[in-house]
Design a protein around this motif. Structure first.
Motif, PDB file in Angstrom:
ATOM      1  N   ALA A 107       0.815  -1.213   0.000  1.00 54.45           N
ATOM      2  CA  ALA A 107       0.000   0.000   0.000  1.00 54.45           C
ATOM      3  C   ALA A 107       0.849   1.263   0.000  1.00 54.45           C
ATOM      4  O   ALA A 107       0.308   2.364   0.097  1.00 54.45           O
ATOM      5  CB  ALA A 107      -0.931   0.006   1.214  1.00 54.45           C
ATOM      6  N   GLU A 108       2.170   1.112  -0.127  1.00 62.89           N
ATOM      7  CA  GLU A 108       3.049   2.279  -0.166  1.00 62.89           C
ATOM      8  C   GLU A 108       2.674   3.190  -1.319  1.00 62.89           C
ATOM      9  O   GLU A 108       2.586   2.757  -2.470  1.00 62.89           O
ATOM     10  CB  GLU A 108       4.506   1.831  -0.328  1.00 62.89           C
ATOM     11  N   GLY A 109       2.429   4.468  -1.019  1.00 63.05           N
ATOM     12  CA  GLY A 109       2.164   5.435  -2.072  1.00 63.05           C
ATOM     13  C   GLY A 109       0.769   5.417  -2.636  1.00 63.05           C
ATOM     14  O   GLY A 109       0.495   6.097  -3.633  1.00 63.05           O
ATOM     15  N   MET A 110      -0.166   4.673  -2.019  1.00 64.49           N
ATOM     16  CA  MET A 110      -1.528   4.638  -2.541  1.00 64.49           C
ATOM     17  C   MET A 110      -2.252   5.938  -2.210  1.00 64.49           C
ATOM     18  O   MET A 110      -1.931   6.617  -1.230  1.00 64.49           O
ATOM     19  CB  MET A 110      -2.290   3.441  -1.973  1.00 64.49           C
ATOM     20  N   PRO A 111      -3.257   6.313  -2.998  1.00 63.62           N
ATOM     21  CA  PRO A 111      -4.062   7.493  -2.667  1.00 63.62           C
ATOM     22  C   PRO A 111      -4.801   7.293  -1.345  1.00 63.62           C
ATOM     23  O   PRO A 111      -4.962   6.176  -0.859  1.00 63.62           O
ATOM     24  CB  PRO A 111      -5.037   7.587  -3.843  1.00 63.62           C
ATOM     25  N   ASP A 112      -5.269   8.376  -0.789  1.00 58.36           N
ATOM     26  CA  ASP A 112      -6.020   8.341   0.465  1.00 58.36           C
ATOM     27  C   ASP A 112      -7.229   7.419   0.308  1.00 58.36           C
ATOM     28  O   ASP A 112      -8.084   7.644  -0.555  1.00 58.36           O
ATOM     29  CB  ASP A 112      -6.488   9.756   0.802  1.00 58.36           C
ATOM     30  N   PRO A 113      -7.326   6.354   1.130  1.00 58.46           N
ATOM     31  CA  PRO A 113      -8.455   5.423   0.981  1.00 58.46           C
ATOM     32  C   PRO A 113      -9.753   5.920   1.600  1.00 58.46           C
ATOM     33  O   PRO A 113     -10.776   5.246   1.513  1.00 58.46           O
ATOM     34  CB  PRO A 113      -7.955   4.168   1.695  1.00 58.46           C
ATOM     35  N   GLY A 114      -9.727   7.064   2.243  1.00 57.42           N
ATOM     36  CA  GLY A 114     -10.946   7.602   2.825  1.00 57.42           C
ATOM     37  C   GLY A 114     -11.222   7.138   4.242  1.00 57.42           C
ATOM     38  O   GLY A 114     -12.288   7.442   4.796  1.00 57.42           O
ATOM     39  N   VAL A 115     -10.279   6.390   4.840  1.00 59.48           N
ATOM     40  CA  VAL A 115     -10.379   5.956   6.236  1.00 59.48           C
ATOM     41  C   VAL A 115      -9.017   6.178   6.884  1.00 59.48           C
ATOM     42  O   VAL A 115      -8.008   6.328   6.183  1.00 59.48           O
ATOM     43  CB  VAL A 115     -10.791   4.465   6.349  1.00 59.48           C
ATOM     44  N   PRO A 116      -8.953   6.203   8.215  1.00 58.56           N
ATOM     45  CA  PRO A 116      -7.646   6.337   8.865  1.00 58.56           C
ATOM     46  C   PRO A 116      -6.709   5.197   8.467  1.00 58.56           C
ATOM     47  O   PRO A 116      -7.141   4.057   8.271  1.00 58.56           O
ATOM     48  CB  PRO A 116      -7.979   6.281  10.356  1.00 58.56           C
ATOM     49  N   THR A 117      -5.437   5.494   8.348  1.00 59.13           N
ATOM     50  CA  THR A 117      -4.436   4.492   8.000  1.00 59.13           C
ATOM     51  C   THR A 117      -3.296   4.536   9.010  1.00 59.13           C
ATOM     52  O   THR A 117      -3.006   5.582   9.601  1.00 59.13           O
ATOM     53  CB  THR A 117      -3.858   4.729   6.588  1.00 59.13           C
ATOM     54  N   ALA A 118      -2.651   3.408   9.201  1.00 60.49           N
ATOM     55  CA  ALA A 118      -1.506   3.337  10.109  1.00 60.49           C
ATOM     56  C   ALA A 118      -0.757   2.036   9.854  1.00 60.49           C
ATOM     57  O   ALA A 118      -1.342   1.056   9.381  1.00 60.49           O
ATOM     58  CB  ALA A 118      -1.951   3.404  11.572  1.00 60.49           C
ATOM     59  N   ARG A 119       0.510   2.052  10.184  1.00 58.44           N
ATOM     60  CA  ARG A 119       1.306   0.827  10.112  1.00 58.44           C
ATOM     61  C   ARG A 119       1.057  -0.013  11.361  1.00 58.44           C
ATOM     62  O   ARG A 119       0.877   0.525  12.451  1.00 58.44           O
ATOM     63  CB  ARG A 119       2.799   1.154  10.008  1.00 58.44           C
ATOM     64  N   PRO A 120       1.072  -1.339  11.230  1.00 57.83           N
ATOM     65  CA  PRO A 120       0.917  -2.190  12.413  1.00 57.83           C
ATOM     66  C   PRO A 120       1.981  -1.864  13.453  1.00 57.83           C
ATOM     67  O   PRO A 120       3.104  -1.498  13.122  1.00 57.83           O
ATOM     68  CB  PRO A 120       1.090  -3.605  11.861  1.00 57.83           C
ATOM     69  N   GLY A 121       1.621  -1.993  14.708  1.00 58.68           N
ATOM     70  CA  GLY A 121       2.519  -1.634  15.789  1.00 58.68           C
ATOM     71  C   GLY A 121       1.969  -0.448  16.561  1.00 58.68           C
ATOM     72  O   GLY A 121       0.746  -0.265  16.662  1.00 58.68           O
ATOM     73  N   ARG A 122       2.855   0.367  17.093  1.00 57.09           N
ATOM     74  CA  ARG A 122       2.415   1.468  17.944  1.00 57.09           C
ATOM     75  C   ARG A 122       1.497   2.436  17.206  1.00 57.09           C
ATOM     76  O   ARG A 122       0.502   2.902  17.776  1.00 57.09           O
ATOM     77  CB  ARG A 122       3.627   2.216  18.489  1.00 57.09           C
ATOM     78  N   ALA A 123       1.826   2.753  15.942  1.00 53.38           N
ATOM     79  CA  ALA A 123       0.999   3.710  15.205  1.00 53.38           C
ATOM     80  C   ALA A 123      -0.423   3.200  15.052  1.00 53.38           C
ATOM     81  O   ALA A 123      -1.395   3.939  15.276  1.00 53.38           O
ATOM     82  CB  ALA A 123       1.616   3.985  13.832  1.00 53.38           C
ATOM     83  N   LEU A 124      -0.580   1.925  14.683  1.00 46.27           N
ATOM     84  CA  LEU A 124      -1.921   1.348  14.551  1.00 46.27           C
ATOM     85  C   LEU A 124      -2.614   1.300  15.902  1.00 46.27           C
ATOM     86  O   LEU A 124      -3.803   1.628  16.014  1.00 46.27           O
ATOM     87  CB  LEU A 124      -1.831  -0.046  13.942  1.00 46.27           C
ATOM     88  N   GLY A 125      -1.877   0.905  16.929  1.00 40.62           N
ATOM     89  CA  GLY A 125      -2.468   0.835  18.263  1.00 40.62           C
ATOM     90  C   GLY A 125      -2.995   2.176  18.726  1.00 40.62           C
ATOM     91  O   GLY A 125      -4.086   2.264  19.307  1.00 40.62           O
ATOM     92  N   ASP A 126      -2.246   3.256  18.460  1.00 42.61           N
ATOM     93  CA  ASP A 126      -2.691   4.586  18.880  1.00 42.61           C
ATOM     94  C   ASP A 126      -3.968   4.997  18.153  1.00 42.61           C
ATOM     95  O   ASP A 126      -4.885   5.557  18.758  1.00 42.61           O
ATOM     96  CB  ASP A 126      -1.588   5.612  18.610  1.00 42.61           C
ATOM     97  N   VAL A 127      -4.037   4.725  16.828  1.00 43.32           N
ATOM     98  CA  VAL A 127      -5.227   5.095  16.054  1.00 43.32           C
ATOM     99  C   VAL A 127      -6.440   4.303  16.538  1.00 43.32           C
ATOM    100  O   VAL A 127      -7.530   4.862  16.751  1.00 43.32           O
ATOM    101  CB  VAL A 127      -4.992   4.863  14.552  1.00 43.32           C
TER     102      VAL A 127
END
Length: 266
Positions: free
Chosen positions: A31-51
């Motif tokens: 999904a690197e470089g994909m357009p905005d999918p219209g929902v929140p995005t995050a990488r698995p790990g701390r970033a996803l956990g925070d979202v």
């Protein structure tokens, strides 16, 4: 019936429907470089956990569904989503989290590649492009590209890797191979959710994605709805996804607690 296997996470079949469903897309190399999918995005790990935790602070019946943005070539993204949500689940309580099936699978990718190739019926050749992920994911792309060209046109479809981990062949190498085979202007087709890369040669397909924004959102909503339905039957999908990497990578052995030797791949 709820899943009663040892270690399975269960909920009551009478779990009330969520007052709101929040969809989060988990991003990785596909999904690197994909357009905005219209929902929140995050990488698995701390970033996803925070979202996820931030979204789950709404009404008590709100549900957060995570959809891994993968066609199955990066199973680490799926397994890492599982690890992230397993850590959050005890704090947020039952029925607050669900892990959906990945955005797609290899069969979907083959189908979309075929559709993209059909849009260029006069092309003499095509270059299917993805970031390098790992040797096994990259080898899988050669299989996918071969299936995509089966019974169709163009007859010559090559694979190249644009960035990522140890791209081999890289984009320039893939174009050079096609040139050597007599294809001066191949169509460029992405094998991820990002648009096809720009080569600097003005080739057909550059900057074009496999999915438009409306289709991406429709697929995300479908995966979320499937996850909500499973949760209503006691399956949040989190523990099952922990095994997503099994079968990916070199085979090796482990010794179980009772001394049994078993082998698997990842």
């Amino acid at each position: 019936m709820s899943d009663t296997r040892p270690g399975a996470h269960t909920h009551s079949p009478a779990h009330r429907p969520p007052s709101a469903v929040h969809v989060v897309a988990a991003v990785g190399p596909e999904a690197e470089g994909m357009p905005d999918p219209g929902v929140p995005t995050a990488r698995p790990g701390r970033a996803l956990g925070d979202v996820v935790e931030a979204l789950a602070t709404g009404a008590p019946d709100d549900l957060v569904v995570v959809v891994p943005l993968s066609f199955g070539r990066s199973p680490a993204v799926i397994a890492d989503c599982s690890r992230t949500l397993r850590d959050l689940r005890p704090r947020l309580g039952p029925g607050r989290l669900a892990l959906a099936d990945p955005f797609g699978d290899p069969s979907m990718l083959v189908t979309r590649l075929r559709a993209a190739l059909r849009r260029h019926p006069d092309a003499e050749g095509a270059l299917v492009v993805s970031p390098g992920i790992d040797p096994f994911a990259d080898a899988e792309l050669f299989r996918v590209a071969r299936l995509a060209r089966q019974y169709g046109r163009p007859a010559l479809v090559e694979v190249a890797f644009d960035g990522g981990v140890e791209p081999d062949p890289d984009l320039a190498g893939g174009l050079a191979r096609l040139t050597a085979l007599g294809v001066a202007r191949p169509v460029i087709v992405p094998a991820t959710l990002a648009p096809a890369p720009v080569t600097g040669h003005g080739l057909p397909g550059e900057g074009t994605a496999l999915f438009g924004p409306a289709v991406v959102r429709s697929v995300l909503d479908t995966r979320a709805a499937e996850a909500v339905h499973r949760l209503e039957h006691g399956r949040d999908g989190i523990d099952a996804a922990l095994e997503a990497e099994d079968g990916h990578g070199y085979a090796h052995s482990h010794v179980a607690a009772d001394g049994t030797l078993y082998s698997h791949s990842h």
